[in-house]
Design a protein around this motif. Structure first.
Motif, short mmCIF file in Angstrom:
data_model
loop_
_atom_site.label_atom_id
_atom_site.label_comp_id
_atom_site.label_asym_id
_atom_site.label_seq_id
_atom_site.Cartn_x
_atom_site.Cartn_y
_atom_site.Cartn_z
N ASP A 1 23.65 38.29 -8.32
CA ASP A 1 22.84 37.35 -7.53
C ASP A 1 23.03 37.61 -6.03
OD1 ASP A 1 21.90 36.17 -9.83
OD2 ASP A 1 23.41 34.58 -9.82
N ASN B 1 16.80 40.73 -0.56
CA ASN B 1 15.81 39.84 0.05
C ASN B 1 15.99 39.77 1.56
OD1 ASN B 1 14.65 39.21 -2.42
ND2 ASN B 1 15.95 37.44 -2.75
N ILE C 1 21.01 40.61 -5.04
CA ILE C 1 19.59 40.25 -4.89
C ILE C 1 19.36 39.59 -3.54
CG2 ILE C 1 17.75 38.77 -5.77
CD1 ILE C 1 18.85 39.26 -8.57
#
Length: 437
Positions: free
Chosen positions: A47, A54, A50
């Motif tokens: 996570d 982003n 990610i």
């Protein structure tokens, strides 16, 4: 000789691997292995990866976009030539080529706020990873100490079986000599059966706890696994004031930091929502050319003749968005308040955990002192009972009562000792100190 040397190396390697497998694992070994292999931690790290992607992508939003296009058309009948823009009545084959670039000059600071928000999300995910590691550390610590408790329970159960078996052998001799009744033999046989059952239960509980511990470590349950037996303190341990522990925990625990950071993230989200009221200014430019079979020029010549450029500035001014911008702003304000409530709740939950661990540590330590005194006195009484039984001044039933009293005191002592160790380690953890036995 080469083959012989190779075989020796293989044997040495296998022997080394077996010795490593058979090595007893300390609590520190288990925690380090779990942090490196636990799936929950790996998911948190994914996570976070990610969030990094982003964040990087949002920074590139400042740059212009560039695209190329190529179109091949075929029209039949009366139509407009896509290259010359003339009406023609024939089969038209045309090729259109072009590139387009566009950049946003201003959109209410939406892009900058998105970058800022994604940067905060990266930091928050780092806290999530730390929180996952902390949770696994606490779970491994609890499972490890529980395994130690069951392991010592096996020793206590084995001692009980040995003691009951010894007494039964002695009573059988006395029964053969006619000095004791048959009921005494039956009572001891019943006690021995009960002790054997308790021993089987203790061994099963220990094996099950090892499986639980290996699952936290993400190890194959079939692999050999044994834990080390550290020496736990039996004397009084200095327990800090609960307020001092909480102040340290509130300043260092990742769940507190991530909850506080969520409010900052929602505030940036409010700024993004407000940008919906502001105009968006964009700059665009393009290069285009094409070919059509309605002109009497070859392909290369037409690409040169039909080449043209365009550029422009566009402004999009929101006038009425059907309550979308207003709703987005109101939702962002509500999200800020919700994040504050979550932060307060997280702080309260942490205080409850610290207070509970502190109370349990104090209670367990006081209980351990009493349990130790009870264990020592009951053991002394049991040893004296054994001597009396050997001299024939104590009947088997009275000896059984003394033995059960001692075994019960031993069990209570084990429970309080490992409870004290567990809650003391929890207090060490909340103070930001390393958990180790």
């Amino acid at each position: 000789m080469k083959i012989f040397s190779t075989l020796l190396c293989i044997i040495a390697f296998v022997s080394s691997g077996l010795s490593q497998v058979r090595t007893a694992w300390t609590l520190e070994d288990c925690i380090a292995y779990a942090i490196a292999h636990n799936i929950t931690i790996k998911q948190s790290e994914s996570d976070k990866d990610i969030a990094d992607v982003n964040y990087t992508q949002s920074k590139y939003s400042r740059f212009p976009s560039l695209s190329a296009s190529a179109t091949q058309n075929m029209n039949n009948g009366t139509s407009i030539d896509p290259i010359t823009s003339r009406f023609v009545t024939q089969m038209v084959h045309s090729t259109s080529l072009g590139t387009t670039a566009q950049v946003t000059l201003y959109n209410g600071n939406y892009i900058n706020n998105t970058i800022k928000q994604n940067e905060l999300l990266v930091k928050q995910n780092e806290f999530y990873v730390s929180e996952a590691k902390n949770n696994v550390t606490l779970s491994v610590t609890e499972a490890y100490l529980m395994a130690l408790y069951y392991k010592e329970g096996i020793s206590a159960a084995e001692n009980a079986v040995y003691s009951s078996q010894t007494q039964l052998d002695n009573v059988k001799k006395k029964y053969s000599a006619g000095s004791v009744a048959g009921i005494d033999v039956a009572d001891l046989e019943t006690q021995l059966s009960s002790d054997n059952y308790n021993l089987v239960t203790a061994r099963n509980s220990y094996r099950q706890q090892l499986i639980t511990l290996k699952q936290l470590l993400e190890m194959d349950p079939a692999l050999p696994f044994e834990i080390a037996e550290p020496t736990l303190p039996e004397s009084e341990i200095l327990i800090p004031d609960v307020g001092v522990i909480y102040e340290t925990a509130i300043a260092n625990m990742p769940e507190i930091k991530s909850a506080a950071l969520q409010t900052d993230i929602e505030k940036v989200g409010l700024d993004k929502s407000k940008s919906g009221y502001l105009p968006t200014v964009s700059l665009y430019a393009g290069l285009n050319t094409g070919y059509t079979n309605t002109q009497n020029f070859n392909f290369a010549t037409q690409l040169d003749n039909n080449f043209y450029q365009n550029a422009g500035l566009s402004v999009n001014i929101p006038i009425f968005s059907k309550y979308q911008n207003k709703a987005a702003v109101e939702k962002s304000k509500i999200a800020i308040e919700q994040s504050k409530y979550t932060a307060q709740s997280t702080s309260k939950q942490l205080y409850l955990k610290v207070e509970s661990a502190w109370q349990n540590a104090v209670s367990a330590q006081s209980g351990m002192e009493a349990a130790l005194a009870l264990r020592n006195s009951s053991r002394q009484a049991y040893e004296m009972a054994l001597k009396k039984a050997a001299l024939g001044t104590l009947n088997p039933t009275e000896l059984l009562v003394s033995q059960n009293t001692y075994l019960s005191a031993e069990q209570k002592y084990l429970q309080t000792k490992f409870s004290a160790a567990l809650y003391y380690q929890l207090l060490q953890f909340y103070q930001g100190k390393e958990i180790k036995l």
